[in-house]
Design an enzyme around this catalytic site. Structure first.
Site, PDB file in Angstrom:
ATOM      1  N   LYS A  57       0.849  -1.188   0.000  1.00 40.33           N
ATOM      2  CA  LYS A  57       0.000   0.000   0.000  1.00 40.33           C
ATOM      3  C   LYS A  57       0.887   1.241   0.000  1.00 40.33           C
ATOM      4  O   LYS A  57       1.903   1.293   0.712  1.00 40.33           O
ATOM      5  CB  LYS A  57      -0.906  -0.018   1.231  1.00 40.33           C
ATOM      6  N   SER A 110      -9.497   2.271   2.092  1.00 38.72           N
ATOM      7  CA  SER A 110      -8.274   2.867   1.552  1.00 38.72           C
ATOM      8  C   SER A 110      -7.225   1.846   1.140  1.00 38.72           C
ATOM      9  O   SER A 110      -6.301   2.189   0.419  1.00 38.72           O
ATOM     10  CB  SER A 110      -7.671   3.839   2.571  1.00 38.72           C
ATOM     11  N   SER A 151     -10.303  -0.244   6.720  1.00 41.08           N
ATOM     12  CA  SER A 151      -9.577  -0.226   5.448  1.00 41.08           C
ATOM     13  C   SER A 151      -8.926  -1.552   5.075  1.00 41.08           C
ATOM     14  O   SER A 151      -8.376  -1.671   3.986  1.00 41.08           O
ATOM     15  CB  SER A 151      -8.528   0.890   5.450  1.00 41.08           C
TER      16      SER A 151
END
Length: 666
Positions: free
Chosen positions: A289, A361, A385
């Site tokens: 990420k 996210s 998330s």
């Protein structure tokens, strides 16, 4: 009341009064002076106010101290005032020693001038604003004193502290000393072993095509590498090709780390040629990420403001994976500043249904893993998330116990809520990745060596597992058939403000980490104006007192959940918002488990391969991730929901991909 003593050096106060004075509020001193002077002034000829007279210009409440006194003035020092229950007294001079605000150099000021120092409208505005803090109970004179104190003490202190710690955005530096420890059993326990006792995949053979290779599990790919049926270089080729093929549609990649990937793949192959095998992640490609720092590559945080940012530091989690021989192939999409799935390059889509978005996210890690673009990826969760995108995209994922994985050099939203965890094809893979990345680091004071048991050696027949009303009953039935004691369960707690506690905590913490960003007006450039910009502006109006009260309420919630947790683990819906908030506030782990597929709503005429994924969550107490993982592994050992492949190559998507690729290469 005793008259004031003659001016003179103040005697040294007893220690208990000095301690009391240290906590004497800025506002109290002027109020005491007013209270003391009023009778004396009245005796000197000040006309008394009429009973019930609260009039005055501009809505100012008139007090006896506010009337015009004939030729009456007060000293610049309110010399001696009695303390409660004591004959000893103190002066403004002594108060200023601690507050450094009220100066002995103040000139002679009449009581009327106190209220005229600033426009009356300022007090009116302050009075009006107090309702937004649920504190509209102050008199006008107190509001004036508050205004003075804020200007002379609070604001300079705020600015000094910001200059010290808030000039850089993202929370990567200067971690808070207010630490949250999620353990329910103390923090002295240490893991008995550094690594789990991994099973070895048997009879694994290289598939004949890249598509089948791409959907093999980490443990299977690791066996192909170990037995030299495939090289890390070849595996890296497979996944980079898939990333580039499908990303134009899914919008899940921020940066390809191609040069680094081939360098790390060569190192992995060279080590193996020398007879050195680092373990099941040796030579395995993966994605991170894009809030996780990797040297020489952009770490954009998904935000237009930071899209060219390069942080030449190695995040703790990246170091761990590199030392295990894993190969980084891409920085994957995070929603802008880790909020939902909208980022500066577009919006990440769900591979199971490209008309939907990934949500959460960690959108890039979830979508990329689901589509077979990477074997596994690392995401993060502050409030949903990991759980939301994993559930939407139909992958197995773990939100570990808070503090299990150090967050050094990772963008921070909330230092007491942020967690890093893996997105994988199976619970077995999640256990392998967790074992690699877990650990304490000095850069993250909340991180610790969590004393996890080995999920591969849990006797599930000795466990009592609860199931909530919204649990997927297939999971309950399968585990029951494998000898697990399954019982109906309800998590009882009386705190009704769970969701607001989460929001207050997350928003205020986030604003502390992006204070400078907001002050410079970058919130106007944010990709989704109804997200962080709104929440962080609102966060400006959360008083420190009420932030602390929220944390006290959080403590009460944690105690009640701990007392109610009478089973070894429980099964229930993983995207229920109340439960997402509760789990993150408590710091408890959960494994997201795919349990099936169902038809999409309003399918197009002629049919479609698109589906809606069905998932459930297996929740465990803090520090018992191994229990949740063992149960998920047991369920997946006799089901194949986690092995299903999204319709990434159906005709409609192929046409769309081809059209996008044609436009890109023109």
């Amino acid at each position: 009341m005793r008259p004031p003593r003659p001016p003179g050096p103040p005697p040294r106060l007893p220690s208990h009064h000095r301690r009391r004075l240290l906590h004497f509020h800025l506002l109290a001193a002027p109020l005491l002076c007013f209270a003391f002077l009023t009778p004396a002034l009245a005796a000197a000829g000040a006309p008394p106010a009429a009973a019930g007279d609260t009039g005055g210009e501009g809505g100012i409440i008139r007090t006896r101290a506010a009337v015009a006194w004939p030729a009456m003035a007060w000293s610049s020092k309110c010399t001696w005032l009695p303390l409660p229950n004591s004959g000893r007294c103190h002066s403004y001079t002594l108060v200023s020693k601690y507050h450094k605000i009220w100066k002995d150099t103040k000139g002679v000021i009449s009581a009327t001038e106190v209220l005229k120092k600033e426009p009356v409208s300022d007090v009116i505005a302050l009075k009006d604003s107090m309702k937004y803090f649920d504190a509209d109970f102050f008199s006008d004179s107190k509001l004036r004193e508050m205004e003075d104190g804020a200007k002379e003490f609070n604001v300079p202190a705020f600015r000094e502290n910001r200059q010290l710690v808030a000039s850089e955005n993202g929370g990567l530096h200067n971690p808070s000393v207010l630490l949250f420890k999620s353990s329910w059993s103390g923090d002295s326990m240490k893991s008995e072993a550094r690594t789990f006792d991994y099973p070895r995949a048997s009879a694994v053979h290289r598939a004949s095509n890249d598509e089948d290779i791409a959907f093999m599990s980490v443990i299977e790919l690791g066996e192909l590498i170990r037995t030299k049926q495939i090289t890390s270089r070849e595996l890296t080729d497979v996944f980079l090709r898939r990333l580039k093929r499908y990303n134009p549609v899914l919008e899940a990649v921020v940066t390809y780390t191609e040069d680094l990937a081939y360098k790390q793949a060569k190192e992995a192959d060279d080590l193996l040629a020398q007879g050195k095998y680092l373990g099941p992640l040796h030579g395995i490609p993966y994605g991170l990420k894009d809030i996780i720092a990797v040297p020489h590559y952009k770490t954009t945080w998904g935000s237009r403001t930071f899209k060219n940012q390069v942080l030449d530091t190695e995040a703790f989690v990246y170091k761990r994976l590199k030392s295990a021989g894993a190969v980084l192939v891409a920085k994957l999409v995070t929603g802008s500043l880790a909020y939902d799935d909208i980022w500066f390059g577009g919006r990440t889509r769900n591979p199971w249904n490209i008309e939907e978005f990934s949500t959460g996210s960690s959108a890039g890690p979830a979508a990329s893993t689901s589509a077979g673009m990477v074997p596994f990826a690392i995401g993060s969760e502050t409030a949903g998330s990991i759980t939301y995108p994993a559930a939407r995209c139909g992958v197995t994922a773990l939100r570990p116990t808070f503090g299990t994985v150090a967050r050094t050099d990772v963008m921070s939203i909330s230092e007491s809520l942020d967690k890093l965890g893996p997105f994988c094809r199976s619970a077995v893979d999640c256990a392998i990745v967790l074992d690699t990345i877990r650990g304490k680091d000095a850069g993250d004071p909340s991180s610790r060596e969590v004393a996890l048991g080995d999920p591969f050696h849990v006797d599930i027949t000795k466990l009592t597992i609860g199931y909530l009303d919204d649990a997927e009953m297939e999971v309950v039935d399968v585990l029951s058939s494998k000898g697990v004691k399954m019982v109906p369960f309800k998590l009882n707690y009386t705190v009704e403000s769970v969701q607001s506690i989460l929001n207050i905590t997350m928003d205020v913490d986030m604003l502390a980490h992006f204070d400078n960003w907001q002050r410079e007006g970058h919130d106007d450039d944010y990709e989704a104006q109804d997200q962080w910009p709104v929440e962080l502006r609102r966060a400006r109006l959360v008083p420190a007192v009420d932030y602390i009260q929220a944390q006290r309420a959080r403590g009460k919630l944690i105690k009640e959940v701990r007392d109610s947790f009478t089973v070894d683990a429980f099964i229930g819906n993983v995207t229920d918002w109340e439960r997402v908030c509760l789990g993150n506030l408590v710091g408890m782990p959960v494994v997201v488990v795919p349990t099936g597929l169902k038809s999409i709503e309003d399918p197009p005429k002629g049919g479609t391969k698109r589906r809606t994924t069905v998932t459930t969550g297996i929740y465990a107490p803090p520090d018992h991730d191994h229990i949740a993982l063992a149960l998920a592994m047991a369920y997946q050992s006799v089901t194949d929901h986690n092995k299903q492949r999204p319709p990434i190559d159906d005709l409609g998507l192929n046409d769309r991909i081809q059209g996008l690729n044609d436009r890109i290469h023109r």
